[in-house]
Design an enzyme around this catalytic site. Structure first.
Site, PDB file in Angstrom:
ATOM      1  CB  THR A  36      -9.547   1.217   0.358  1.00 51.16           C
ATOM      2  OG1 THR A  36     -10.557   1.767   0.993  1.00 51.16           O
ATOM      3  CG2 THR A  36     -10.027   0.119  -0.565  1.00 51.16           C
ATOM      4  CB  SER A  79      -6.085   7.880   3.480  1.00 50.10           C
ATOM      5  OG  SER A  79      -4.738   7.850   3.829  1.00 50.10           O
ATOM      6  CG  HIS A 107      23.649   6.149  34.220  1.00 51.75           C
ATOM      7  ND1 HIS A 107      22.993   7.225  34.086  1.00 51.75           N
ATOM      8  CD2 HIS A 107      24.763   6.223  34.500  1.00 51.75           C
ATOM      9  CE1 HIS A 107      23.887   8.089  34.193  1.00 51.75           C
ATOM     10  NE2 HIS A 107      25.202   7.362  34.287  1.00 51.75           N
ATOM     11  N   GLY A 136       0.832  -1.204   0.137  1.00 55.03           N
ATOM     12  CA  GLY A 136      -0.029  -0.061   0.072  1.00 55.03           C
ATOM     13  C   GLY A 136       0.676   1.320  -0.025  1.00 55.03           C
ATOM     14  CB  VAL A 146      -1.588  28.410  -0.551  1.00 58.07           C
ATOM     15  CG1 VAL A 146      -1.427  28.657  -2.052  1.00 58.07           C
ATOM     16  CG2 VAL A 146      -0.565  28.296   0.384  1.00 58.07           C
TER      17      VAL A 146
END
Length: 466
Positions: free
Chosen positions: A143, A145, A445, A44, A237
């Site tokens: 599916t 975005s 540490h 994907g 914009v």
């Protein structure tokens, strides 16, 4: 109706992190499973043109910046540092191929059928892919975005790009304008800034990272400004005109006022993402959408149609790959008769800039709005020995705990490796830990994670090292 060429217990539509994980878990649980993917490779958006390639470029650009400007402080002298942009892009492509090949291997290992093409519902238990019909007892919509468009700014993936085009620019921009001060805009903007571009971020709201804790957002803007990025907040914009040299943007105050023009050779449009349901034939199946175009589901990921489920970016909730993965596993387990569940109060979010930003749970603003009484503990990386050794002292850890019970309600980190450090905080919240529990847990540490312990101590007003 065309007879199906095959029938399955589960068909997953989409092979992003949610979809491929759902398919693998369903197959592990003994369900006959298929997964539909229209892209040439599996994985994907995340693996192909999202999370994975962007992290490859982020890391590579950090190395370039480090070699040119930071190593001298460690006594390492590097002369003649040069950018090999094709080489850097080659690294990105190699990382992507390795990951998508890995998913392909996992499909074969788990005997998952891959159906190549675009899926379309023809009935609630039938889908069509490339003219062939398939039947399924259950269908999982995963599916994902795609990039949200902006009126007046038309992306062509050449001069005006979305995140997809910004991952493959042919040159370092002289001036890159980023529309949107969220995660994607800041990550990709910082990549090109480190490689030599002048970067201006235009954000409609009055702060960057608007969904993060306010203190984190302010600190992040200060750090990125120091790194060379410029910000125009409370601005919008309204138009983009392509020219021979690039793009001329028209920018106005968000609340209205006089317009100005900004010249850029490249523009990144990254104002958010929207659920992808185009061409799915949801009407044919009777699947309902909400007012924002997301697939409506209940707490068990069921749509209004029996046997159809949805997960990930296409439903409500944060658009995060790991959220989709957890939902995919939950649905697969529900289909197998188990009790799948996702704890939405313990889902981390990370911004992979440098330094990184990571959070889990609620912010101070959210707690105040909800009227929840809380205590806050904060500790800076500047007071941490390991951070000093790394020359990575920017940022802090902030822990928010219930004023009465001390239960951890939220953790917010800005600093080196924040995305890794947040994991112990997520685990703590998953188990219902108090700030005292974290404070009394022994931390190795010297590590950056000691800042978490000190912040937990600070909730009770007793940090040690400050």
């Amino acid at each position: 109706m065309t007879d199906p060429v095959a029938s399955y217990d589960v068909i997953v539509i989409g092979s992003g992190p949610g979809g491929y994980v759902a398919a693998i878990r369903a197959a592990q649980l003994g369900l006959k499973t298929a997964c539909v993917e229209k892209m040439p490779t599996l994985g994907g958006t995340c693996l192909n043109i999202g999370c994975i390639p962007s992290k490859a470029l982020l890391h590579a650009s950090e190395k370039f910046e480090e070699a040119g400007h930071a190593l001298a402080a460690f006594g390492v002298k590097v002369a003649g540092v040069e950018l090999d942009l094709p080489g850097m892009m080659g690294h990105k492509d190699k990382v992507v191929k390795s990951n998508v090949d890995g998913v392909d291997f996992l499909f074969k290992k788990n005997k998952i059928d891959r159906l190549k093409g675009t899926a379309r519902f023809t009935a609630k238990d039938r889908i069509e892919v490339e003219g062939k019909a398939y039947a399924a007892k259950n269908v999982i919509i995963a599916t994902g975005s795609d990039s949200t468009p902006l009126k007046g700014v038309e992306a062509d993936e050449q001069r005006i790009v979305t995140s997809t085009g910004a991952l493959s620019l042919p040159e370092v921009p002289k001036h890159l304008v980023v529309i949107g001060g969220g995660v994607i805009g800041l990550e990709l903007g910082s990549v090109w800034s480190r490689l030599g571009a002048k970067v201006t971020v235009v954000e409609f709201l009055d702060r960057i990272l608007p969904t993060n804790d306010g203190e984190v957002s302010k600190q992040m803007q200060r750090i990125l400004t120091k790194q060379g990025m410029a910000f125009k907040l409370s601005s919008k914009v309204t138009a983009a005109q392509k020219t021979d040299k690039g793009v001329t943007l028209t920018v106005e105050p968000a609340k209205g006022g006089d317009a100005e023009t900004i010249e850029a050779d490249y523009v990144l449009l990254s104002i958010g993402r929207r659920p992808y349901t185009e061409g799915l034939g949801l009407d044919a199946a009777g699947v309902a959408l909400d007012e924002r175009g997301r697939v409506k589901t209940d707490k068990h990921f069921r749509t209004n149609v029996e046997g159809i489920y949805a997960i990930g970016d296409v439903i409500a909730g944060p658009m995060l790959a790991h959220k989709a993965e957890d939902e995919g596993i939950a649905v697969a387990e529900i289909l197998a008769g188990q009790a799948g569940h996702v704890n939405y109060d313990a889902i981390p979010s990370v911004v992979y800039t440098w330094p990184e930003v990571a959070s889990v749970g609620r912010s101070e603003e959210e707690l105040k709005q909800a009227g929840v009484a809380y205590k806050s503990g904060k500790f800076p990386f500047l007071a941490n020995g390991r951070a000093r050794a790394m020359n990575a002292t920017d940022g802090f850890v902030k822990i928010l705990a219930d004023a009465k019970t001390d239960r951890v309600l939220g953790v917010h980190i800005i600093g080196a490796e924040a995305g890794t450090i947040i994991a112990e905080c997520v685990l703590a919240m998953e188990f219902g830990a108090s700030a005292e529990d974290i404070a009394r847990t022994c931390h190795a540490h010297p590590t950056l994670n000691e800042v978490v312990k000190e912040a937990a101590l600070a909730v009770d007003g007793r940090p040690i090292h400050i």
